[in-house]
Design a protein around this motif. Structure first.
Motif, PDB file in Angstrom:
ATOM      1  N   LEU A 157      -1.728   7.267  -0.039  1.00 47.37           N
ATOM      2  CA  LEU A 157      -1.398   8.043  -1.246  1.00 47.37           C
ATOM      3  C   LEU A 157      -1.269   7.147  -2.481  1.00 47.37           C
ATOM      4  CD1 LEU A 157       1.050  10.568   0.427  1.00 47.37           C
ATOM      5  CD2 LEU A 157      -1.064  11.176  -0.770  1.00 47.37           C
ATOM      6  N   GLU A 158      -0.891   5.898  -2.290  1.00 49.17           N
ATOM      7  CA  GLU A 158      -0.869   4.960  -3.420  1.00 49.17           C
ATOM      8  C   GLU A 158      -2.298   4.704  -3.910  1.00 49.17           C
ATOM      9  OE1 GLU A 158       2.688   5.004  -4.122  1.00 49.17           O
ATOM     10  OE2 GLU A 158       2.175   2.996  -4.834  1.00 49.17           O
ATOM     11  N   ILE A 159      -3.211   4.509  -2.959  1.00 45.33           N
ATOM     12  CA  ILE A 159      -4.619   4.289  -3.328  1.00 45.33           C
ATOM     13  C   ILE A 159      -5.178   5.543  -4.011  1.00 45.33           C
ATOM     14  CG2 ILE A 159      -6.937   3.729  -2.446  1.00 45.33           C
ATOM     15  CD1 ILE A 159      -4.865   1.456  -2.306  1.00 45.33           C
ATOM     16  N   PHE A 160      -4.742   6.687  -3.516  1.00 46.35           N
ATOM     17  CA  PHE A 160      -5.159   7.949  -4.137  1.00 46.35           C
ATOM     18  C   PHE A 160      -4.716   7.997  -5.604  1.00 46.35           C
ATOM     19  CE2 PHE A 160      -3.569  12.239  -5.263  1.00 46.35           C
ATOM     20  CZ  PHE A 160      -4.795  12.884  -5.404  1.00 46.35           C
ATOM     21  N   GLN A 161      -3.476   7.635  -5.861  1.00 45.73           N
ATOM     22  CA  GLN A 161      -2.985   7.629  -7.255  1.00 45.73           C
ATOM     23  C   GLN A 161      -3.823   6.696  -8.114  1.00 45.73           C
ATOM     24  OE1 GLN A 161       1.350   7.077  -7.587  1.00 45.73           O
ATOM     25  NE2 GLN A 161       1.496   7.694  -5.459  1.00 45.73           N
ATOM     26  N   ASP A 176      -2.622  -2.861   3.076  1.00 46.61           N
ATOM     27  CA  ASP A 176      -3.173  -2.723   4.428  1.00 46.61           C
ATOM     28  C   ASP A 176      -2.090  -2.686   5.502  1.00 46.61           C
ATOM     29  OD1 ASP A 176      -2.920  -5.486   3.422  1.00 46.61           O
ATOM     30  OD2 ASP A 176      -3.307  -5.978   5.513  1.00 46.61           O
ATOM     31  N   SER A 177      -0.863  -3.098   5.146  1.00 43.45           N
ATOM     32  CA  SER A 177       0.150  -3.145   6.203  1.00 43.45           C
ATOM     33  C   SER A 177       0.581  -1.731   6.558  1.00 43.45           C
ATOM     34  CB  SER A 177       1.347  -3.992   5.779  1.00 43.45           C
ATOM     35  OG  SER A 177       2.098  -3.319   4.820  1.00 43.45           O
ATOM     36  N   GLY A 178       0.692  -1.469   7.831  1.00 42.85           N
ATOM     37  CA  GLY A 178       1.086  -0.139   8.281  1.00 42.85           C
ATOM     38  C   GLY A 178      -0.070   0.827   8.410  1.00 42.85           C
ATOM     39  N   MET A 179      -1.267   0.410   7.999  1.00 44.56           N
ATOM     40  CA  MET A 179      -2.423   1.305   8.115  1.00 44.56           C
ATOM     41  C   MET A 179      -3.171   1.025   9.408  1.00 44.56           C
ATOM     42  SD  MET A 179      -4.536   1.707   4.651  1.00 44.56           S
ATOM     43  CE  MET A 179      -3.928   2.440   3.176  1.00 44.56           C
ATOM     44  N   ALA A 187      -9.388   3.147   2.909  1.00 40.22           N
ATOM     45  CA  ALA A 187      -8.762   2.625   1.694  1.00 40.22           C
ATOM     46  C   ALA A 187      -9.596   1.494   1.106  1.00 40.22           C
ATOM     47  CB  ALA A 187      -7.346   2.153   2.008  1.00 40.22           C
ATOM     48  N   GLY A 188     -10.119   0.629   1.985  1.00 43.83           N
ATOM     49  CA  GLY A 188     -10.959  -0.475   1.534  1.00 43.83           C
ATOM     50  C   GLY A 188     -12.180   0.029   0.785  1.00 43.83           C
TER      51      GLY A 188
END
Ligand SMILES: Nc1ncnc2c1ncn2[C@@H]1O[C@H](COP(=O)(O)OP(=O)(O)OP(=O)(O)O)[C@@H](O)[C@H]1O
Ligand SMILES: [Mg+2]
Lengths: 254, 238
Positions: A157-161, A176-179, A187-188
């Motif tokens: 959701l941060e990448i989405f923002q 990437d942590s937690g993904m 996301a990449g």
């Protein structure tokens, strides 16, 4: 070409505790830089200082961004000037949905630029396309921001923002942590799509595989004890993979 | 069907009836009787006036009231759960600013067995305003199977705003569940910062967080038009 983002001899503290101790770093438009460094070396602090978090007190040095003195700007002015941080630990906003949040954020920029508010149709378009690309469902957009989401979902959701707001300078703090493996790829590719000659990235991560495969940085900086202790290309990551930060830490103390 | 009604002084909802009404203008004093088995939802918008509401709720009846209170003037609420298995929900949102001053007091009396009460009171106070919330819950001796809950939450939006909470729990019976709490604080700095890192200015960020805080009460309103009326009115004029 004059530097696009220039951090010179930056010092910052929290309370009485100095965290950044003379950090210097230069990034040009279109470049992708990586910061690596041990836990507690000041990576997230640097990110927050660049965004203007009032928690941290800048005690020395300068930051120039696109010819402006960044340190004199308020948090929201920096954001509107194009700075974006994808947080290591995003904040929960109970009672605020992601779509409301993004509507406010987009309209704030437009208001500042003297433009009319975005109409509902254009807004939905902008949101929907980016949500689809990042596997974000309508349900996730309606739920309160970051409340009850898994660690990986919050990062997505941060990448989405970031994709919605289209900033010029994107700081990704351990995105990437937690993904899981698939989410990192999604996301990449979200990051890769946003690459442009006018947009720069500062990517913080502990994961050299992720950095090599998804980020492909132009420059790597090693941070230790609140300073940049080494700078170079992707080959610095090989040294970290082999020997960790030990070799770099000696330079910080010296 | 939502019925519009104004300035109730005396009203009886007869046995078994169902009603939903919105009251946009209030009288000084209203007395309502909810007879056995009746089910009533009552939405009230209250501004700058003294007002007292007292409601008697009969056996198996349900009375749900949401009050928006803005500005000066005291609000006095009193609920008598008079018949067995009566239910009462009495939520309040209050907004005060400038030099406004208000005492909001509520009394919930569980006068019959097997009665349930729920109350969520949320306030937003700015400027030099001063709000007092006195929340009473009475459970008399020998009452059985009583379930009551009262929560009060307030946010102070300026350094000179004041909220005082005075809980008055009088519980004389044993067979009782009664949760209650009160919390008064400022807006969360981390949340403000997070909003501002996305370009939202401080005033809008504060308004957005205040809205989200008050929405907890409004979200429970099932009638869409009524909920939007409340949300539209529950703002500080600029
Ligand atoms: N708000 C704060 N209050 C007190 N100490 C803080 C605060 N923020 C950071 N610190 C301290 O500053 C140091 C640097 O923290 P920072 O979060 O910048 O490290 P980091 O390099 O991002 O580490 P990690 O790899 O674990 O994310 C740590 O010792 C941390 O405990
Ligand atoms: Mg960190």
């Amino acid at each position: 070409m004059s530097a696009w983002l220039e951090i010179k001899d930056l010092h910052a503290k929290v309370g009485d505790k100095p965290i950044l101790n003379g950090l210097s770093l230069t990034i040009n438009a279109g470049e992708t830089h990586v910061i690596m460094g041990p836990n507690g070396s000041g990576k997230s602090t640097l990110s927050n200082v660049l965004c203007g978090n009032p928690h941290y007190e800048v005690t020395g040095g300068s930051v120039e961004f696109k010819g402006q003195n960044l340190l004199e700007m308020s948090v929201e002015e920096r954001a509107r000037a194009g700075i974006f941080l994808a947080f290591q630990s995003p904040t929960e906003l109970p009672g605020v949905s992601m779509s409301t949040f993004m509507k406010y954020a987009l309209n704030a920029r437009r208001k500042a630029a003297g433009e009319k508010e975005l109409d509902a149709v254009s807004f939905m378009k902008r949101i929907k396309i980016r949500a689809q690309a990042l596997d974000i469902t309508d349900e996730m957009l309606k739920r309160p921001v970051n409340v009850g989401f898994s660690g990986g979902e919050k990062k997505r959701l941060e990448i989405f923002q970031m994709a919605v707001l289209e900033p010029d300078f994107c700081i990704l703090d351990e995105m990437d942590s937690g993904m899981d493996v698939d989410a990192v790829k999604v996301a990449g590719s979200g990051v890769q799509i946003m690459r442009s000659p006018e947009r720069s990235f500062l990517v913080i991560s502990h994961n050299t595989k992720f950095l090599r495969e998804q980020i492909k940085p132009d420059h790597v900086h090693i941070l230790a004890l609140g300073q940049v202790v080494a700078e170079g290309g992707a080959e610095l990551m090989d040294e970290i993979d082999r020997n960790g930060f030990a070799g770099f830490l000696k330079e910080a103390v010296a | 069907m939502v019925e519009e009604i104004s300035k109730i002084t005396q009203l009886t909802i007869e046995t078994g009836k169902t009603a939903v009404f919105v009251e946009k203008q209030l009288s000084d004093k209203a007395e309502i009787v909810i007879e056995a088995g009746a089910r009533v939802k009552h939405y009230r918008l209250h501004e700058n006036a003294e007002h007292a509401l007292s409601v008697k709720i009969g056996r198996g009846a349900s009375y749900e009231v949401v009050t928006l209170h803005k500005g000066n003037g005291d609000l006095t609420l009193s609920f008598d759960l008079a018949g067995e298995e009566a239910f009462c929900r009495s939520d309040v949102v209050y907004l005060l600013g400038g030099e406004e001053k208000s005492l909001i007091s509520s009394d919930v009396r569980h006068n019959a067995d097997n009665t349930v009460s729920r109350q969520l009171v949320k306030g937003a106070v700015t400027g030099k305003a001063f709000a007092t919330f006195e929340g009473g819950v009475l459970i008399p001796y020998e009452r059985k199977k009583i379930d009551g809950a009262q929560q009060h939450r307030a946010i102070l939006l300026s350094p000179d705003a004041t909220v005082k909470a005075v809980p008055r729990l009088e519980i004389y019976a044993d067979d009782v569940k009664c949760a209650h709490g009160s919390a008064i604080g400022s807006l969360n700095q981390d949340q403000l910062y997070y909003l501002m890192t996305r370009g939202i200015d401080e005033a809008d960020a504060r308004a957005l967080l205040t809205r989200a805080f008050l929405d907890e009460v409004f979200d429970s309103i099932e009638e869409d038009d009524v909920r939007e009326d409340f949300r539209r009115l529950a703002v500080f004029e600029k």
